[in-house]
Scaffold this motif. Structure first.
Motif, short mmCIF file in Angstrom:
data_model
loop_
_atom_site.label_atom_id
_atom_site.label_comp_id
_atom_site.label_asym_id
_atom_site.label_seq_id
_atom_site.Cartn_x
_atom_site.Cartn_y
_atom_site.Cartn_z
N ASN A 1 19.47 -1.85 -2.99
CA ASN A 1 18.76 -1.78 -1.70
C ASN A 1 18.32 -0.34 -1.41
O ASN A 1 18.56 0.19 -0.34
N ALA A 2 17.67 0.26 -2.38
CA ALA A 2 17.34 1.68 -2.25
C ALA A 2 16.01 1.93 -1.54
O ALA A 2 15.66 3.07 -1.26
N ILE A 3 15.25 0.86 -1.26
CA ILE A 3 13.89 1.04 -0.69
C ILE A 3 13.78 0.36 0.66
O ILE A 3 14.23 -0.78 0.85
N GLN A 4 13.21 1.08 1.60
CA GLN A 4 12.81 0.48 2.88
C GLN A 4 11.32 0.76 3.07
O GLN A 4 10.90 1.92 3.04
N PHE A 5 10.58 -0.29 3.24
CA PHE A 5 9.13 -0.14 3.35
C PHE A 5 8.63 -1.06 4.45
O PHE A 5 8.65 -2.29 4.30
N ASP A 6 8.20 -0.45 5.54
CA ASP A 6 7.65 -1.22 6.65
C ASP A 6 6.17 -1.45 6.33
O ASP A 6 5.30 -0.68 6.75
N ASN A 7 5.90 -2.48 5.58
CA ASN A 7 4.59 -2.69 4.99
C ASN A 7 3.62 -3.29 6.02
O ASN A 7 3.82 -4.40 6.50
N GLU A 8 2.57 -2.55 6.30
CA GLU A 8 1.56 -3.07 7.22
C GLU A 8 0.53 -3.91 6.48
O GLU A 8 -0.37 -4.51 7.10
N GLU A 9 0.59 -3.92 5.19
CA GLU A 9 -0.21 -4.77 4.29
C GLU A 9 -1.69 -4.42 4.25
O GLU A 9 -2.36 -4.67 3.26
N GLU A 10 -2.23 -3.87 5.32
CA GLU A 10 -3.63 -3.46 5.29
C GLU A 10 -3.75 -2.08 5.91
O GLU A 10 -3.35 -1.87 7.06
N TYR A 11 -4.28 -1.16 5.12
CA TYR A 11 -4.44 0.21 5.57
C TYR A 11 -5.90 0.60 5.42
O TYR A 11 -6.67 -0.06 4.72
N SER A 12 -6.26 1.70 6.10
CA SER A 12 -7.62 2.23 5.96
C SER A 12 -7.56 3.54 5.18
O SER A 12 -6.53 4.22 5.16
N VAL A 13 -8.68 3.83 4.53
CA VAL A 13 -8.77 5.11 3.82
C VAL A 13 -8.48 6.24 4.81
O VAL A 13 -8.99 6.25 5.92
N GLY A 14 -7.62 7.16 4.41
CA GLY A 14 -7.23 8.26 5.29
C GLY A 14 -5.87 8.05 5.94
O GLY A 14 -5.25 9.01 6.40
N ASP A 15 -5.41 6.78 5.95
CA ASP A 15 -4.06 6.51 6.49
C ASP A 15 -3.01 7.10 5.55
O ASP A 15 -3.26 7.31 4.36
N THR A 16 -1.84 7.31 6.11
CA THR A 16 -0.70 7.71 5.27
C THR A 16 0.35 6.59 5.31
O THR A 16 0.77 6.18 6.39
N LEU A 17 0.70 6.14 4.13
CA LEU A 17 1.71 5.08 4.01
C LEU A 17 3.07 5.75 3.81
O LEU A 17 3.19 6.71 3.05
N TYR A 18 4.06 5.26 4.51
CA TYR A 18 5.40 5.84 4.39
C TYR A 18 6.41 4.80 3.91
O TYR A 18 6.33 3.62 4.28
#
Lengths: 187, 194
Positions: A34-51
């Motif tokens: 369980n080493a990963i936590q990803f609050d996936n918004e599934e759709e991003y726009s160019v210029g967004d930052t995914l964390y």
């Protein structure tokens, strides 16, 4: 008599073939699921930052033992290096293909070259000193369908002293994991 | 120490040279002996064997080893260092010329030894109840098997024993593809038969 002697010698050699090799390398191998936590918004726009967050507890289960292993007290390491991949779906190959990310587009703690392989990210012992954590961001600069790839996620200790105990931690997702790592980037 | 041993061996060989040609009819079934080489390595052993039939003997040996015995072994691998502290060895012997005569001998023996392995990962539990690894010494018992060849002289009416023996013992650990080995039960033994 010669037959007996040859028989004894052959037996000794053959028994050796079934003996385990006592390789003693002063390293401990652990697994986390369980080493990963990803609050996936599934759709991003160019210029967004995914964390996403990467990390593991300081106290980990170890096969064959009932007590958790204290990773920090064992190693005195405050950082563990890791790396990850980003895959992009290709219509040419009809599958996800690994893409190289410019290091300037990755946000997060990095290990120094003297202790870790180049471009390694690191998880660090947190302020509460009970877990190793890192938050990693990726600046999204092109459209497409992507997935974060942690298939070869391993946490490695710093380079260094052969006379200390080293702990290596492999990430193997639980079979019940519902972590969704796929997302799209649009204009 | 070495000079004393050399003197003793010469003395016993001289006794052997003066020994009468006709062997006495008395046969001895029991023998105790000790290895004169081991004290050079701060170690000592004691062997007891019982003659069975005309050519065979069964016995038991106990050895206590000092620090210097590691000079006789190639039992270290990687960063770890092994030190055998003591050893119990049941053995069986075949005397080619019979067990009541001077004779070449072939021996097989088992081995149960207590070992300290230094430089090994040792897991303990700290005060908070969590496991912690350190590099330290781990003690354990391990089994082994060996073979030996030698020659036994019977002196002074066959009561005194002087024998030279070469023995190799393995614990079935592999150094690449070669079994580990140690010169165990090797040396010059002196003993008494009764």
């Amino acid at each position: 008599m010669k037959t007996i002697l040859l028989g004894i010698l052959a037996s000794v050699l053959l028994v050796g073939c079934y003996s385990s090799d006592d390789y003693n390398d002063r390293s401990v191998q652990l697994r986390v699921d369980n080493a990963i936590q990803f609050d996936n918004e599934e759709e991003y726009s160019v210029g967004d930052t995914l964390y996403f967050q990467v990390g593991f507890s300081r106290y980990l289960e170890e096969d064959g033992f009932s007590t958790l292993l204290d990773v920090f007290e064992t190693t005195n390491d405050e950082q563990f290096g890791f790396s990850f991949q980003l895959d992009k779906y290709s219509d040419f190959s009809n599958r996800y293909e690994s893409v190289f990310i410019d290091q300037e587009l990755i946000i997060g703690p990095r290990g120094d070259d003297a202790n870790f392989f180049g471009d390694s990210m690191v998880v660090e012992l947190n302020d509460a000193r009970d877990a190793y954590t890192a938050e990693v961001g990726i600046v999204l600069t092109e459209i497409g369908d992507f997935q974060l790839d942690f298939d070869f996620l391993n946490f490695a200790p710093p380079f260094g002293d052969d006379n200390k105990v080293r702990v290596f931690i492999e990430y193997i997702p639980a079979t019940t994991s519902t972590l969704n790592l796929e997302f799209s980037v649009i204009e | 120490m070495r000079r004393s041993l050399l003197f003793l061996v010469c003395f016993l060989l001289a006794c052997f040279a003066l020994k009468a040609q006709d062997a006495p009819a008395v046969s001895y079934k029991n023998q105790i002996s000790t290895n004169l080489l081991l004290p050079v390595f701060s170690s000592v052993d004691l062997n007891y064997e019982r003659a069975l039939g005309s050519k065979f003997a069964l016995g038991l040996a106990v050895a206590v080893y000092g620090e210097n015995i590691k000079d006789l072994t190639v039992d270290s691998f990687n960063e770890a260092t092994l030190r055998t502290k003591n050893e119990v060895m049941p053995f069986a012997r075949l005397y080619f010329n019979g067990n009541q005569n001077n004779s070449h001998l072939l021996e097989i023996f088992g081995s149960f030894s207590q070992v300290d392995e230094d430089g090994r990962l040792v897991r303990s539990v700290n005060d908070a109840g969590f496991g912690v690894y350190d590099i330290g010494v781990e003690s354990y018992t391990r089994g082994g098997f060996g073979i030996g060849y030698g020659y036994r002289f019977l002196l002074m009416d066959d009561k005194l024993v002087l024998e030279g023996q070469f023995g190799l013992r393995t614990n079935f650990d592999l150094n690449f593809v070669v079994l580990n080995a140690a010169l165990i039960r090797t040396g010059i033994k002196i003993g008494y038969r009764f």
